[in-house]
Design an enzyme around this catalytic site. Structure first.
Site, mmCIF file in Angstrom:
data_model
loop_
_atom_site.group_PDB
_atom_site.id
_atom_site.type_symbol
_atom_site.label_atom_id
_atom_site.label_comp_id
_atom_site.label_asym_id
_atom_site.label_seq_id
_atom_site.Cartn_x
_atom_site.Cartn_y
_atom_site.Cartn_z
ATOM 1 N N CYS A 1 -4.729 -5.373 11.050
ATOM 2 C CA CYS A 1 -4.383 -6.196 9.878
ATOM 3 C C CYS A 1 -3.803 -7.558 10.256
ATOM 4 O O CYS A 1 -3.772 -8.462 9.428
ATOM 5 C CB CYS A 1 -3.418 -5.442 8.972
ATOM 6 S SG CYS A 1 -4.128 -3.935 8.298
ATOM 7 N N HIS B 1 0.108 -10.913 4.545
ATOM 8 C CA HIS B 1 -0.919 -9.878 4.552
ATOM 9 C C HIS B 1 -0.774 -9.039 3.282
ATOM 10 O O HIS B 1 0.330 -8.710 2.861
ATOM 11 C CB HIS B 1 -0.737 -9.012 5.797
ATOM 12 C CG HIS B 1 -1.562 -7.769 5.796
ATOM 13 N ND1 HIS B 1 -2.917 -7.778 5.547
ATOM 14 C CD2 HIS B 1 -1.221 -6.469 6.002
ATOM 15 C CE1 HIS B 1 -3.371 -6.546 5.615
ATOM 16 N NE2 HIS B 1 -2.365 -5.729 5.874
ATOM 17 N N ASN C 1 -6.165 -3.508 0.363
ATOM 18 C CA ASN C 1 -5.905 -3.997 1.718
ATOM 19 C C ASN C 1 -7.239 -4.116 2.462
ATOM 20 O O ASN C 1 -7.866 -3.103 2.779
ATOM 21 C CB ASN C 1 -4.956 -3.012 2.422
ATOM 22 C CG ASN C 1 -4.592 -3.450 3.830
ATOM 23 O OD1 ASN C 1 -5.185 -4.372 4.380
ATOM 24 N ND2 ASN C 1 -3.623 -2.772 4.420
#
Ligand code: ACO
Length: 347
Positions: free
Chosen positions: A137, A274, A304
């Site tokens: 990520c 993020h 996500n």
């Protein structure tokens, strides 16, 4: 910790890089962003017909309302190329000007070659280099840092930095604790090396800071791989541990970035964290004291998308005209490893 800044190296005698003779560092300026989301939308309500979950549980714990899912046969390279074409159009840059592609992904088309080389071919780019970066990520921040450093040193002039993922392919769709959290998508940013300027308000990437701590390897991982099982595997996660660390580590990465540049958090015009979970995003905003209107949030519509969340969010801010030339933009991300980092940009 690794970081980049405007201080030139004092001794380059051992360098074997092909860099400019002079260490008068360039600056990487963002020229434009683009994004691509697969057409298929999977809502929480539809998910709740397949597994024991509910729209209410997912929204309350994560803020996520829906996610996009790649079509059968649609690969990371397809998403990445589509986002890149839009980024190049937004930047007013022709594909044949690109001499560096850094693609952040944990879901490559194949174990090798690098998915970025396929993107290079899809865009018809014949020159320069293309390679992938794997930091889950936080991959986009890592890729941005690598590209920024190469541009600063004169190893390339125009870079495409891409985050692209098809996490739907590594989800265990029977595991409700993970499968509700992720989606597919891609975003890309075009960077151009500009001559150094004495103007302290000059646009460009001001710094990047990268960190990792392998002690957390087992907190978030995929239970497969070419060396271990010979299969792609599925995501496994200690959600509470990730949550505990995420706010703290991403917030301190931003604090490090602003302090490094002699700024304070109040100088940040736009925070682009993020997009994993609205509670993590809100936690970072609270800890840093950055008001909600200065934080870009896209997690509700996209879930996500791992390395793609930040360039997707930057593109949303660009398209909404929330981001203006000269704005101080802070990025931060954390992912498996743990690997995390921040970037500070004068847009
Ligand atoms: N639907 C309904 N119930 C669920 C679901 C679901 N999708 N998933 C778990 N539950 C249940 C659990 O089984 C548990 O039930 P029990 O009490 O009967 O045992 C209950 O909900 C509570 O489960 P917890 O795991 O304690 O829930 P928690 O409040 O910790 O929330 C979550 C889970 C949302 C995963 C949270 O820990 C989190 O957000 N962690 C961060 C993880 C993350 O964002 N990872 C992304 C990758 S890393 C990154 O990008 C930063």
């Amino acid at each position: 910790m690794l970081h980049s800044n405007d201080n030139p190296p004092t001794d380059n005698s051992d360098s074997n890089l092909s860099v400019k003779d002079s260490f008068e560092l360039q600056r990487s300026v963002v020229l434009g962003c683009g994004a691509y989301l697969p057409e298929r939308v999977l809502t929480n309500t539809e998910l709740s017909t397949r597994i024991d979950t509910s729209d209410e549980w997912i929204r309350k714990r994560t803020g996520i309302e829906q996610r996009h899912i790649a079509a059968d046969g649609e690969l990371t390279s397809d998403l990445a190329a589509a986002a890149s074409r839009r980024a190049l159009a937004a930047a007013g840059v022709a594909a044949d000007e690109v001499d560096l592609i850094v693609l952040a992904t944990s879901t490559p088309d194949n174990t090798f070659p690098a998915t970025s080389t396929r993107v290079q071919a899809m865009l018809g780019i014949k020159q320069g280099v293309a390679f992938d970066v794997q930091a889950v990520c936080s991959g986009f921040v890592y890729a941005l840092s690598v590209a920024d450093n190469m541009l600063r040193l004169g190893q390339a002039r125009t870079a495409l930095v891409i985050g692209a993922e098809v996490f739907s392919r590594i989800l265990d769709w029977k595991d409700r604790s993970t499968c509700v959290l992720f989606g597919d998508g891609a975003g890309a940013v075009v960077l151009r090396a500009m001559a150094p300027q004495n103007d302290s308000n000059a646009r460009g990437i001001l710094s990047t800071h990268l960190f990792s701590d392998g002690a957390y390897y087992d907190s978030l991982y995929v239970d497969g791989g070419p060396a271990s099982t010979g299969t792609a595997g599925f995501i496994r996660m200690d959600g509470k541990e990730v949550f505990r660390q995420a706010v703290n580590l991403m917030s301190s990465a931003v604090e490090t970035a602003v302090a490094h540049n002699g700024m304070s958090v109040s100088d940040i015009d736009l925070l682009v964290p993020h997009q994993a979970n609205i509670r993590i995003i809100d936690g970072i905003g609270r800890r840093l004291g950055v008001a909600g209107e200065r934080v870009v949030v896209t997690v509700q519509g996209q879930a996500n998308t791992s390395a793609a969340t930040i360039p997707l969010a930057l593109t949303a801010a660009q398209d909404d005209k929330r981001i203006h030339p000269g704005d101080i933009v802070a990025l931060c991300a954390l992912g498996g490893g743990f690997a995390w980092g921040s970037a500070l940009i004068r847009w």
